[in-house]
Design an enzyme around this catalytic site. Structure first.
Site, PDB file in Angstrom:
ATOM      1  N   ASP A  61      17.043 -46.945 -13.619  1.00  0.00           N
ATOM      2  CA  ASP A  61      15.949 -46.597 -12.864  1.00  0.00           C
ATOM      3  C   ASP A  61      16.090 -45.263 -12.270  1.00  0.00           C
ATOM      4  OD1 ASP A  61      14.987 -46.495  -9.691  1.00  0.00           O
ATOM      5  OD2 ASP A  61      14.361 -48.574 -10.246  1.00  0.00           O
ATOM      6  N   TYR A 152       2.374 -40.912  -0.578  1.00  0.00           N
ATOM      7  CA  TYR A 152       2.130 -40.713  -1.826  1.00  0.00           C
ATOM      8  C   TYR A 152       1.901 -39.185  -2.262  1.00  0.00           C
ATOM      9  CZ  TYR A 152       0.528 -42.003  -6.550  1.00  0.00           C
ATOM     10  OH  TYR A 152       0.094 -41.863  -8.148  1.00  0.00           O
ATOM     11  N   ALA A 154       2.150 -36.518  -0.407  1.00  0.00           N
ATOM     12  CA  ALA A 154       3.288 -35.597  -0.183  1.00  0.00           C
ATOM     13  C   ALA A 154       4.446 -35.748  -1.366  1.00  0.00           C
ATOM     14  CB  ALA A 154       3.942 -36.048   1.146  1.00  0.00           C
ATOM     15  N   LYS A 156       3.813 -36.293  -4.429  1.00  0.00           N
ATOM     16  CA  LYS A 156       3.561 -35.468  -5.373  1.00  0.00           C
ATOM     17  C   LYS A 156       3.356 -34.334  -5.296  1.00  0.00           C
ATOM     18  CE  LYS A 156       2.707 -39.120  -8.455  1.00  0.00           C
ATOM     19  NZ  LYS A 156       3.570 -39.172  -9.621  1.00  0.00           N
TER      20      LYS A 156
END
Length: 233
Positions: A61, A152, A154, A156
């Protein structure tokens, strides 16, 4: 005229079981690259590896910093080094920020920003040895944040900012950093969001088309692939 021949290029693809990651890996393999595939689901990862004839895999992960250590170790032991890294892993969350739990905000940033930073810290020494390349799949949201996608968007934007900083830091080492910001793509990620429901979105691009464009940008040694570049073909 392509500037980077993929033949025998040793490339780690993170998120290799996803809709985009698996397709990018397939395109790289078709070009002659030797792959190290990284993903969280061991069964799916082994299936992709078998389909592509890739012998090197790491189950892990991104939020676990030791994943990068294991990728670096596997790259050295099984491939003899690393020429490229493609990070296609990511998660999505939707809804107004005020309604988004703290744990969701933290998970989005851990997977989309902190994890890639952990990974890069461990793999950049290998890529500096070979004057290699880094590809991070950001999103159009880095250019055009949307209401209902605050965390989401922010995350990216932060990934794109990291890429632009790295491009300057790695210029002298001749490591190419490619930031990819595709428009909405039909990967199924919207249906697998860890929180909330997506606002109304336009029809997305084909994952095959997006992956093909990313592989072409790698062969062209491009340093930026914005949303408009996908619409131009």
């Amino acid at each position: 005229m392509p500037q980077r021949d993929l033949t025998d290029q040793r490339v780690a693809v993170v998120g290799a079981t996803g809709a985009l990651g698996s397709r990018v890996a397939r395109g790289l393999a078709a070009g002659g690259a030797r792959l190290l595939l990284v993903g969280r689901d061991e069964q799916r990862l082994q299936q992709v590896a078998q389909d592509l004839g890739a012998g090197a895999t790491v189950v892990g992960d991104l939020g676990d910093a030791t994943t990068g250590d294991r990728v670096a170790e596997t790259a050295r032991e099984q491939l003899g080094g690393l020429d490229g890294l493609v990070n296609a892993a990511g998660i999505a969350a939707f809804g107004p920020l005020v309604d988004t739990p703290d744990a969701v905000v933290e998970e989005v940033f851990t997977t989309n920003v902190v994890g890639p930073a952990f990974l890069l810290r461990r793999l950049l020494p290998l890529l500096q040895e070979t004057e290699g390349f880094v590809v991070n799949l950001s999103a159009i949201l880095a250019e055009r944040p949307m209401a209902g996608m605050g965390a989401y968007s922010a995350s990216k934007a932060a990934l794109t900012a990291l890429d632009r900083s790295l491009a300057g830091e790695l210029r002298r080492a001749k490591v190419r950093v490619l930031d990819v910001r595709p428009p909405h793509t039909e990967t199924g990620l919207v249906d697998r969001a860890i929180h909330g429901e997506a606002p109304r979105l336009p029809d997305g691009l084909s994952p095959d088309d997006v992956a093909d464009r990313v592989v072409r940008a790698i062969t062209e040694d491009a340093s930026d692939l914005g949303s408009d570049d996908f619409l131009e073909g």
